[in-house]
Design an enzyme around this catalytic site. Sequence first.
Site, PDB file in Angstrom:
ATOM      1  N   ASP A 112      -0.250  -3.463   4.311  1.00 48.22           N
ATOM      2  CA  ASP A 112       0.140  -4.324   3.204  1.00 48.22           C
ATOM      3  C   ASP A 112       1.471  -4.999   3.550  1.00 48.22           C
ATOM      4  OD1 ASP A 112       0.145  -5.252   0.407  1.00 48.22           O
ATOM      5  OD2 ASP A 112      -1.142  -3.504   0.065  1.00 48.22           O
ATOM      6  N   ASP A 212       0.631  -9.511  -0.135  1.00 43.53           N
ATOM      7  CA  ASP A 212       0.828  -9.410  -1.576  1.00 43.53           C
ATOM      8  C   ASP A 212       1.317 -10.730  -2.166  1.00 43.53           C
ATOM      9  OD1 ASP A 212       0.921  -7.435  -3.796  1.00 43.53           O
ATOM     10  OD2 ASP A 212       3.042  -7.989  -3.866  1.00 43.53           O
ATOM     11  N   GLU A 266      -3.431 -12.198  -1.074  1.00 43.07           N
ATOM     12  CA  GLU A 266      -3.697 -11.980  -2.495  1.00 43.07           C
ATOM     13  C   GLU A 266      -3.055 -13.140  -3.242  1.00 43.07           C
ATOM     14  OE1 GLU A 266      -2.777  -8.871  -6.119  1.00 43.07           O
ATOM     15  OE2 GLU A 266      -1.236  -9.684  -4.826  1.00 43.07           O
ATOM     16  N   HIS A 338      -6.491  -1.370  -6.352  1.00 43.96           N
ATOM     17  CA  HIS A 338      -5.565  -0.481  -7.060  1.00 43.96           C
ATOM     18  C   HIS A 338      -5.007  -1.106  -8.343  1.00 43.96           C
ATOM     19  CE1 HIS A 338      -3.322  -3.309  -4.751  1.00 43.96           C
ATOM     20  NE2 HIS A 338      -2.224  -2.990  -5.411  1.00 43.96           N
ATOM     21  N   ASP A 339      -5.306  -2.363  -8.610  1.00 48.56           N
ATOM     22  CA  ASP A 339      -4.823  -3.041  -9.825  1.00 48.56           C
ATOM     23  C   ASP A 339      -5.912  -3.223 -10.873  1.00 48.56           C
ATOM     24  OD1 ASP A 339      -2.288  -3.472  -8.689  1.00 48.56           O
ATOM     25  OD2 ASP A 339      -2.887  -5.428  -7.872  1.00 48.56           O
TER      26      ASP A 339
HETATM   27  O1  TEU Z   1      -0.377  -7.642  -7.660  1.00 44.64           O
HETATM   28  C1  TEU Z   1      -0.177  -8.927  -8.108  1.00 44.64           C
HETATM   29  C2  TEU Z   1      -0.668  -9.184  -9.453  1.00 44.64           C
HETATM   30  O2  TEU Z   1      -0.052  -9.899 -10.211  1.00 44.64           O
HETATM   31  C3  TEU Z   1      -1.958  -8.663  -9.838  1.00 44.64           C
HETATM   32  O3  TEU Z   1      -2.649  -8.018  -8.877  1.00 44.64           O
HETATM   33  C4  TEU Z   1      -2.068  -7.900 -11.076  1.00 44.64           C
HETATM   34  O4  TEU Z   1      -1.689  -6.560 -10.946  1.00 44.64           O
HETATM   35  C5  TEU Z   1      -3.496  -8.069 -11.486  1.00 44.64           C
HETATM   36  O5  TEU Z   1      -3.677  -9.426 -11.797  1.00 44.64           O
HETATM   37  C6  TEU Z   1      -3.915  -7.259 -12.655  1.00 44.64           C
HETATM   38  O6  TEU Z   1      -5.146  -7.754 -13.081  1.00 44.64           O
HETATM   39  C7  TEU Z   1       0.292  -7.239  -6.512  1.00 44.64           C
HETATM   40  C8  TEU Z   1      -0.038  -5.799  -6.195  1.00 44.64           C
HETATM   41  O7  TEU Z   1      -1.382  -5.681  -5.905  1.00 44.64           O
HETATM   42  C9  TEU Z   1       0.399  -4.955  -7.354  1.00 44.64           C
HETATM   43  O8  TEU Z   1       0.042  -3.607  -7.196  1.00 44.64           O
HETATM   44  C10 TEU Z   1       1.895  -5.088  -7.481  1.00 44.64           C
HETATM   45  O9  TEU Z   1       2.335  -4.406  -8.625  1.00 44.64           O
HETATM   46  C11 TEU Z   1       2.326  -6.554  -7.587  1.00 44.64           C
HETATM   47  O10 TEU Z   1       1.682  -7.388  -6.622  1.00 44.64           O
HETATM   48  C12 TEU Z   1       3.807  -6.691  -7.314  1.00 44.64           C
HETATM   49  O11 TEU Z   1       4.058  -6.427  -5.960  1.00 44.64           O
END
Ligand code: TEU
Length: 571
Positions: A112, A212, A266, A338-339
């Site tokens: 990541d 990310d 992402e 994970h989100d």
């Molecule tokens: O996530 C970015 C983000 O805004 C989304 O993935 C959000 O969590 C999702 O839209 C929920 O539906 C990334 C990472 O994957 C996340 O775990 C981190 O918290 C975030 O960036 C900040 O680094």
Amino acid sequence: MTTYETRTNGGVADDERAWWKEAVVYQIYPRSFADSDGDGFGDLPGLINRLDYVSSLGADVIWLNPIYDSPQRDNGYDISDYQSIDDEYGTMDDWEELLSEIHARDMKLVMDLVVNHTSVDHEWFQKSRRGDPEYEDYYIWREGDGDGPPNNWQSFFGGSAWTYDEEREAYYLHLYDTSQPDLNWENEAVRRDVFETIEWWLEKGIDGFRMDVINLLSKADGLPDGDPDSEWVGSEHFIDGPRITEYLDAMDEQVLSNYDVMTVGEMPQLSVEQAKSYTGTDGPLDMAFHFQHTKLDYAENQRWAIGEWDLEELKEITSRWQNGLAEEGWNAIYWENHDQPRVVSRYGDPVNYRRESAKLLGTFSLTLSGTPYIYQGQELGMTNSPWTSIADMRDVDAINHAKALLETDDYDEYTDIQDTISYRSRDNARTPMQWEPSENAGFTEGDPWIQVNPNYDEVNVGDAEDDPDSVLNYYRDLLDLRDSHDALVYGDYCDLLPDHESVYVYTRTLGTAEGTERLLVVLNFFGDEETVEVPVKFETASLLLSNYDRDDDDPTTVTLAPYEARVYELR
Ligand code: TEU
């Protein structure tokens, strides 16, 4: 387990082929995967012990969530040192062993990359806050506007995107938590340091990066106020910002292009047009995650509100992306990460048809064009967890939003929002991997950092291994199917019944040296029996795979049980 013949056709041009297009990625959230030392947190030695399991699925690539030094306010997405491993996970020696054990099993490792922001604990931020001349412009500092912050931008986790720092006597920008200050990409020294970090990991022999929120790096000149009514206030000024292409092209030209690696960005609020330019032939990345299908169950476009979802919208989104990137660019296909809450609990039926719907949703992912990603536990049909109290939740996002919702006039007490928070929380994805029907699901011998889903006695690897009808063994068949049919990787996609409300029918077709390879996918997305006429011509048809016990080889009129999935080969 069914086995299929290996690839035979030669219908794909060499320059169109790529290992990362043919790969299936398995995502590991190390904190919740396997704990070797009983401290309740997953770690690298625990993960190494479980690599044979990952390999047994047929996965080609592992994407590992952040394991770098971090105060863990956002579980590792708040990095304080890009070049060291957090003690929670182990040591750099453990990591070296992990890489070589992954490679020894013929798999690859994607790490990541979190470079939109760091942790406040990062040395760069500490120096910047003190006004150290070398680092003062590493972050985005501004004077306030009167008594308030410089503009109206909101943090994705709720509240203003600005925090006042007493030491520097100025505000810093953080699009996520207040502990995650955004780096100032306008500063060439920041870009140089980040590129050096990327190169440092590539030199260690990793096989790529998941990047990310990588389309958020460039913020509009002058940081103007955002539309106060938009879903994420300010986002039109920092998503796909003015210099984003320049930054990513430089990253690619100066570093990435010197290595045979895969990159997946992402990208919140990504459109097909943008995806084409980011991931097309001249684009800096190989593929990108968009979010459109993860919002089907929002009510009125609000994440913290639950709505009904409908299949026609899923078809519309899927076809737009499948067709939109058919010639230029490449999709990244996923349901979970994970989100995201568990997909069976969102778009399946976790109570009456857990297995069937988990298999159906898996069939969808593994038969589309694009690189499929499977999130740990998805292959077991893991479900959302029953949360009875906010005190059991760990996610900064859910906790902040619960607080923010209670501050509005709409809700009085936690019980008013409990169902929404429980359904939507990212914690649902982060409960420990369910290995065994024994205490703590075999994840740890200590106290787990987050509750174990109580259904582990029914949903776990140990039992699934012994059961030929388990979701796990079906996933193995799916990966095998994809591995043995080029049409599933390189074939054209065509939706045959775009207006049907509950059945999704599509083909994947590839011209090959031996003739046309054509697969037909028929999916009943809901809990009622359905009969459909499939508008397709063929000479012979054979059923390759189904989540019900079927021996019917005629796909013209198909009667489907609840959540039934079928994949046919047509000649
Ligand atoms: O996530 C970015 C983000 O805004 C989304 O993935 C959000 O969590 C999702 O839209 C929920 O539906 C990334 C990472 O994957 C996340 O775990 C981190 O918290 C975030 O960036 C900040 O680094």
